[in-house]
Design a protein around this motif. Structure first.
Motif, PDB file in Angstrom:
ATOM      1  N   LYS A 125      52.757  40.535  38.771  1.00 24.73           N
ATOM      2  CA  LYS A 125      53.501  40.301  40.013  1.00 24.73           C
ATOM      3  C   LYS A 125      52.648  39.643  41.100  1.00 24.73           C
ATOM      4  O   LYS A 125      53.074  39.552  42.243  1.00 24.73           O
ATOM      5  CB  LYS A 125      54.069  41.617  40.546  1.00 24.73           C
ATOM      6  CG  LYS A 125      55.074  42.250  39.621  1.00 24.73           C
ATOM      7  CD  LYS A 125      55.604  43.547  40.185  1.00 24.73           C
ATOM      8  CE  LYS A 125      56.582  44.188  39.226  1.00 24.73           C
ATOM      9  NZ  LYS A 125      57.087  45.468  39.731  1.00 24.73           N
ATOM     10  N   ILE A 126      51.464  39.200  40.749  1.00 31.45           N
ATOM     11  CA  ILE A 126      50.591  38.572  41.735  1.00 31.45           C
ATOM     12  C   ILE A 126      50.418  37.094  41.387  1.00 31.45           C
ATOM     13  O   ILE A 126      50.692  36.673  40.260  1.00 31.45           O
ATOM     14  CB  ILE A 126      49.221  39.292  41.818  1.00 31.45           C
ATOM     15  CG1 ILE A 126      48.544  39.362  40.445  1.00 31.45           C
ATOM     16  CG2 ILE A 126      49.374  40.690  42.414  1.00 31.45           C
ATOM     17  CD1 ILE A 126      47.175  40.002  40.452  1.00 31.45           C
ATOM     18  N   THR A 127      49.967  36.341  42.359  1.00 34.43           N
ATOM     19  CA  THR A 127      49.808  34.905  42.150  1.00 34.43           C
ATOM     20  C   THR A 127      48.650  34.625  41.196  1.00 34.43           C
ATOM     21  O   THR A 127      47.814  35.495  40.939  1.00 34.43           O
ATOM     22  CB  THR A 127      49.526  34.183  43.478  1.00 34.43           C
ATOM     23  OG1 THR A 127      48.251  34.622  43.964  1.00 34.43           O
ATOM     24  CG2 THR A 127      50.611  34.462  44.508  1.00 34.43           C
ATOM     25  N   LEU A 128      48.625  33.393  40.714  1.00 36.76           N
ATOM     26  CA  LEU A 128      47.540  32.976  39.828  1.00 36.76           C
ATOM     27  C   LEU A 128      46.198  33.090  40.542  1.00 36.76           C
ATOM     28  O   LEU A 128      45.227  33.589  39.966  1.00 36.76           O
ATOM     29  CB  LEU A 128      47.772  31.539  39.350  1.00 36.76           C
ATOM     30  CG  LEU A 128      46.689  30.951  38.454  1.00 36.76           C
ATOM     31  CD1 LEU A 128      46.546  31.773  37.181  1.00 36.76           C
ATOM     32  CD2 LEU A 128      47.005  29.497  38.132  1.00 36.76           C
ATOM     33  N   ALA A 129      46.153  32.645  41.795  1.00 35.27           N
ATOM     34  CA  ALA A 129      44.906  32.718  42.566  1.00 35.27           C
ATOM     35  C   ALA A 129      44.441  34.161  42.722  1.00 35.27           C
ATOM     36  O   ALA A 129      43.253  34.464  42.574  1.00 35.27           O
ATOM     37  CB  ALA A 129      45.085  32.061  43.925  1.00 35.27           C
ATOM     38  N   GLU A 130      45.384  35.067  43.006  1.00 39.07           N
ATOM     39  CA  GLU A 130      45.032  36.484  43.133  1.00 39.07           C
ATOM     40  C   GLU A 130      44.566  37.045  41.780  1.00 39.07           C
ATOM     41  O   GLU A 130      43.629  37.843  41.733  1.00 39.07           O
ATOM     42  CB  GLU A 130      46.219  37.292  43.646  1.00 39.07           C
ATOM     43  CG  GLU A 130      46.583  37.006  45.092  1.00 39.07           C
ATOM     44  CD  GLU A 130      47.891  37.678  45.496  1.00 39.07           C
ATOM     45  OE1 GLU A 130      47.890  38.328  46.566  1.00 39.07           O
ATOM     46  OE2 GLU A 130      48.873  37.553  44.748  1.00 39.07           O
ATOM     47  N   SER A 131      45.221  36.626  40.715  1.00 39.67           N
ATOM     48  CA  SER A 131      44.838  37.077  39.372  1.00 39.67           C
ATOM     49  C   SER A 131      43.415  36.656  39.039  1.00 39.67           C
ATOM     50  O   SER A 131      42.630  37.456  38.506  1.00 39.67           O
ATOM     51  CB  SER A 131      45.794  36.507  38.321  1.00 39.67           C
ATOM     52  OG  SER A 131      47.088  37.007  38.498  1.00 39.67           O
ATOM     53  N   VAL A 132      43.070  35.404  39.352  1.00 40.87           N
ATOM     54  CA  VAL A 132      41.725  34.906  39.072  1.00 40.87           C
ATOM     55  C   VAL A 132      40.700  35.670  39.901  1.00 40.87           C
ATOM     56  O   VAL A 132      39.639  36.068  39.389  1.00 40.87           O
ATOM     57  CB  VAL A 132      41.640  33.381  39.332  1.00 40.87           C
ATOM     58  CG1 VAL A 132      40.198  32.905  39.263  1.00 40.87           C
ATOM     59  CG2 VAL A 132      42.520  32.628  38.343  1.00 40.87           C
ATOM     60  N   LYS A 133      41.026  35.914  41.160  1.00 42.15           N
ATOM     61  CA  LYS A 133      40.117  36.659  42.041  1.00 42.15           C
ATOM     62  C   LYS A 133      39.900  38.078  41.501  1.00 42.15           C
ATOM     63  O   LYS A 133      38.761  38.560  41.432  1.00 42.15           O
ATOM     64  CB  LYS A 133      40.689  36.717  43.462  1.00 42.15           C
ATOM     65  CG  LYS A 133      39.817  37.450  44.439  1.00 42.15           C
ATOM     66  CD  LYS A 133      40.440  37.504  45.823  1.00 42.15           C
ATOM     67  CE  LYS A 133      39.602  38.358  46.738  1.00 42.15           C
ATOM     68  NZ  LYS A 133      40.238  38.559  48.048  1.00 42.15           N
ATOM     69  N   LEU A 134      40.977  38.746  41.097  1.00 38.99           N
ATOM     70  CA  LEU A 134      40.856  40.104  40.557  1.00 38.99           C
ATOM     71  C   LEU A 134      40.114  40.109  39.229  1.00 38.99           C
ATOM     72  O   LEU A 134      39.325  41.020  38.959  1.00 38.99           O
ATOM     73  CB  LEU A 134      42.238  40.738  40.387  1.00 38.99           C
ATOM     74  CG  LEU A 134      42.926  41.190  41.665  1.00 38.99           C
ATOM     75  CD1 LEU A 134      44.357  41.650  41.365  1.00 38.99           C
ATOM     76  CD2 LEU A 134      42.142  42.307  42.337  1.00 38.99           C
ATOM     77  N   TYR A 135      40.363  39.101  38.404  1.00 40.96           N
ATOM     78  CA  TYR A 135      39.672  39.011  37.128  1.00 40.96           C
ATOM     79  C   TYR A 135      38.163  38.889  37.352  1.00 40.96           C
ATOM     80  O   TYR A 135      37.373  39.563  36.693  1.00 40.96           O
ATOM     81  CB  TYR A 135      40.202  37.818  36.328  1.00 40.96           C
ATOM     82  CG  TYR A 135      39.603  37.701  34.952  1.00 40.96           C
ATOM     83  CD1 TYR A 135      40.041  38.510  33.918  1.00 40.96           C
ATOM     84  CD2 TYR A 135      38.582  36.794  34.689  1.00 40.96           C
ATOM     85  CE1 TYR A 135      39.490  38.415  32.644  1.00 40.96           C
ATOM     86  CE2 TYR A 135      38.019  36.697  33.431  1.00 40.96           C
ATOM     87  CZ  TYR A 135      38.479  37.504  32.409  1.00 40.96           C
ATOM     88  OH  TYR A 135      37.922  37.409  31.160  1.00 40.96           O
TER      89      TYR A 135
END
Length: 82
Positions: free
Chosen positions: A25-35
């Protein structure tokens, strides 16, 4: 200066990151940051585990050496043992 998280807090944060990534449910940019944050936390946890493993190994070796050096090996089969 930020306070360093405990090992347990890092593991909890990793679980939160995994949960967020799995929800999708999060954006791609947020996903990359969390990853990226998850990778950094994973590396820190791995280093802490290796350090703890090394310390335990040292403690076990010291204990085993002390224990073995204090053993009386003059046991006789004729002795009465209760």
């Amino acid at each position: 200066m930020a306070k360093e998280l405990s090992f347990e807090d890092k593991m909890n944060k990793l679980q939160e990151i995994v949960d967020l990534l799995e929800q999708g449910k999060i954006t791609l940019a947020e996903s990359v940051k969390l990853y990226k944050e998850g990778l950094e936390l994973t590396q820190k946890c791995k280093e802490e585990l290796e350090k703890a493993k090394h310390e335990v190994k040292i403690l076990q070796n010291d204990t085993l050496e002390d224990f073995e050096s204090n053993i009386d090996h003059s046991y006789s089969a004729d002795e009465n043992i209760l």
